[in-house]
Design a protein around this motif. Structure first.
Motif, PDB file in Angstrom:
ATOM      1  N   GLY A 121       0.813  -1.211   0.000  1.00 39.75           N
ATOM      2  CA  GLY A 121       0.000   0.000   0.000  1.00 39.75           C
ATOM      3  C   GLY A 121       0.849   1.265   0.000  1.00 39.75           C
ATOM      4  O   GLY A 121       0.569   2.223  -0.727  1.00 39.75           O
ATOM      5  N   MET A 122       1.902   1.273   0.824  1.00 41.44           N
ATOM      6  CA  MET A 122       2.812   2.414   0.860  1.00 41.44           C
ATOM      7  C   MET A 122       3.468   2.635  -0.497  1.00 41.44           C
ATOM      8  O   MET A 122       3.631   3.781  -0.946  1.00 41.44           O
ATOM      9  N   SER A 123       3.846   1.548  -1.147  1.00 41.24           N
ATOM     10  CA  SER A 123       4.513   1.660  -2.443  1.00 41.24           C
ATOM     11  C   SER A 123       3.590   2.258  -3.499  1.00 41.24           C
ATOM     12  O   SER A 123       3.991   3.134  -4.271  1.00 41.24           O
ATOM     13  N   ILE A 124       2.347   1.796  -3.541  1.00 40.78           N
ATOM     14  CA  ILE A 124       1.421   2.295  -4.555  1.00 40.78           C
ATOM     15  C   ILE A 124       1.034   3.747  -4.274  1.00 40.78           C
ATOM     16  O   ILE A 124       0.868   4.545  -5.206  1.00 40.78           O
ATOM     17  N   ILE A 125       0.901   4.110  -3.000  1.00 40.22           N
ATOM     18  CA  ILE A 125       0.639   5.517  -2.664  1.00 40.22           C
ATOM     19  C   ILE A 125       1.806   6.387  -3.133  1.00 40.22           C
ATOM     20  O   ILE A 125       1.609   7.485  -3.672  1.00 40.22           O
ATOM     21  N   LEU A 126       3.029   5.881  -2.947  1.00 42.43           N
ATOM     22  CA  LEU A 126       4.212   6.611  -3.408  1.00 42.43           C
ATOM     23  C   LEU A 126       4.194   6.767  -4.930  1.00 42.43           C
ATOM     24  O   LEU A 126       4.537   7.836  -5.450  1.00 42.43           O
ATOM     25  N   VAL A 127       3.798   5.720  -5.644  1.00 43.59           N
ATOM     26  CA  VAL A 127       3.734   5.780  -7.103  1.00 43.59           C
ATOM     27  C   VAL A 127       2.759   6.863  -7.548  1.00 43.59           C
ATOM     28  O   VAL A 127       3.069   7.691  -8.423  1.00 43.59           O
ATOM     29  N   GLN A 128       1.575   6.881  -6.967  1.00 42.66           N
ATOM     30  CA  GLN A 128       0.571   7.870  -7.355  1.00 42.66           C
ATOM     31  C   GLN A 128       1.001   9.277  -6.942  1.00 42.66           C
ATOM     32  O   GLN A 128       0.776  10.240  -7.686  1.00 42.66           O
ATOM     33  N   ALA A 129       1.628   9.398  -5.765  1.00 44.94           N
ATOM     34  CA  ALA A 129       2.112  10.707  -5.317  1.00 44.94           C
ATOM     35  C   ALA A 129       3.202  11.229  -6.255  1.00 44.94           C
ATOM     36  O   ALA A 129       3.243  12.431  -6.566  1.00 44.94           O
ATOM     37  N   ALA A 130       4.071  10.343  -6.711  1.00 42.81           N
ATOM     38  CA  ALA A 130       5.117  10.742  -7.656  1.00 42.81           C
ATOM     39  C   ALA A 130       4.500  11.191  -8.974  1.00 42.81           C
ATOM     40  O   ALA A 130       4.950  12.166  -9.592  1.00 42.81           O
ATOM     41  N   GLY A 131       3.451  10.489  -9.409  1.00 44.45           N
ATOM     42  CA  GLY A 131       2.774  10.877 -10.636  1.00 44.45           C
ATOM     43  C   GLY A 131       2.164  12.269 -10.530  1.00 44.45           C
ATOM     44  O   GLY A 131       2.270  13.083 -11.443  1.00 44.45           O
ATOM     45  N   ILE A 132       1.524  12.557  -9.371  1.00 43.85           N
ATOM     46  CA  ILE A 132       0.922  13.877  -9.162  1.00 43.85           C
ATOM     47  C   ILE A 132       2.004  14.948  -9.088  1.00 43.85           C
ATOM     48  O   ILE A 132       1.863  16.049  -9.624  1.00 43.85           O
ATOM     49  N   TYR A 133       3.119  14.633  -8.435  1.00 45.66           N
ATOM     50  CA  TYR A 133       4.205  15.606  -8.268  1.00 45.66           C
ATOM     51  C   TYR A 133       4.824  15.982  -9.612  1.00 45.66           C
ATOM     52  O   TYR A 133       5.068  17.153  -9.887  1.00 45.66           O
ATOM     53  N   TYR A 134       5.068  15.000 -10.456  1.00 41.69           N
ATOM     54  CA  TYR A 134       5.745  15.262 -11.720  1.00 41.69           C
ATOM     55  C   TYR A 134       4.789  15.683 -12.838  1.00 41.69           C
ATOM     56  O   TYR A 134       5.180  16.421 -13.742  1.00 41.69           O
ATOM     57  N   LEU A 135       3.544  15.185 -12.796  1.00 37.28           N
ATOM     58  CA  LEU A 135       2.609  15.487 -13.873  1.00 37.28           C
ATOM     59  C   LEU A 135       1.639  16.603 -13.532  1.00 37.28           C
ATOM     60  O   LEU A 135       1.036  17.194 -14.424  1.00 37.28           O
TER      61      LEU A 135
END
Length: 258
Positions: free
Chosen positions: A124-138
């Motif tokens: 769960g932590m990993s997938i939240i990080l993935v989505q957070a990274a997507g929001i941060y960069y995109l």
């Protein structure tokens, strides 16, 4: 087989070590206590190894620690790519924790990764990080738009992917640790001398480190995919701007020499 099933149930059962007297009581399981022990050991080791660090005239101990940190950070940094290198320290921390969690069975502790609650939390932590990274960069708009790539018709599948990825990470880590235990017990039943001890070291040490690497590698891959989409968009924008500049430059008449 009944004995095997009983041992398997006993191995997967996570006992409550103690209860925190707050409200109806907060049960603290064995996996949480072992995680606390791992954290305490890592913090103590880091504190002892990083004391009296110098900029010049460094000792062999400091040189060794710096080499280990650089190697691990570069390892996770190369996985996630140049744009996501800022996430390398977190990924390195997860790599170290899962490695110790998988190999702590050598020291007589029950591995926290044998508790599905732990693997679910990590996934769960990993997938939240993935989505957070997507929001941060995109950006939020670009992140929402990414669900329609490459074509809008696959939107439901991209949304479903958010649910299947953590399930895949969770079950892969939990299943491999569980599978190693089952194989060890079967070998002990067939060859009860020498061989089980050798294979126990393999499964607890090598396979444990391998599973930690695979978990972090997949997390890095998911992050890199989200970031590469931004890189592709940026590349397209740069090409579009370049074409516009060249078109404008072509329309400007050159000055005639006197």
């Amino acid at each position: 087989m009944e004995e095997m099933a009983e041992k398997l149930v006993e191995e997967l059962e996570c006992e409550t070590v103690f209860t925190i007297p707050i409200g109806d009581g907060i049960a603290v399981s064995e996996s949480v206590v072992v995680t606390w022990i791992i954290m305490a050991v890592l913090i103590l080791v880091c504190f002892l190894l990083t004391r009296r660090m110098k900029v010049r005239g460094i000792s062999r101990r400091q040189a060794f620690i710096e080499t280990v940190v650089v190697k691990l950070t570069n390892l996770t940094g190369d996985m996630v790519g140049e744009r996501g290198r800022g996430l390398a320290p977190y990924l390195t921390t997860v790599l170290i924790y899962i490695s110790f969690a998988n190999i702590c069975g050598i020291f007589g502790f029950k591995s926290p990764t044998k508790d599905m609650n732990v693997t679910i939390a990590l996934a769960g932590m990993s997938i939240i990080l993935v989505q957070a990274a997507g929001i941060y960069y995109l950006g939020v708009k670009g992140w929402l738009k990414s669900f329609t790539r490459p074509v809008g018709v696959i939107l439901p599948f991209n949304i479903l992917d958010i649910l299947t990825r953590p399930l895949s990470l969770c079950m892969r880590l939990f299943g491999n640790v569980l599978g190693a235990f089952v194989i060890m017990k079967l070998i002990e039943m067939v060859v009860p001398v020498v061989l089980p001890a050798v294979l126990s070291v393999y499964f607890d040490l090598f396979d444990g480190l391998l599973q930690a690497y695979v978990f972090v590698f997949l997390t890095s891959l998911y992050i890199k995919e989200a970031i590469e989409e931004e890189e592709e968009e940026t590349s397209k924008k740069k090409k579009k701007i370049g074409r516009s500049v060249r078109a404008i430059a072509a329309q400007i008449p050159e000055k005639k020499s006197a």
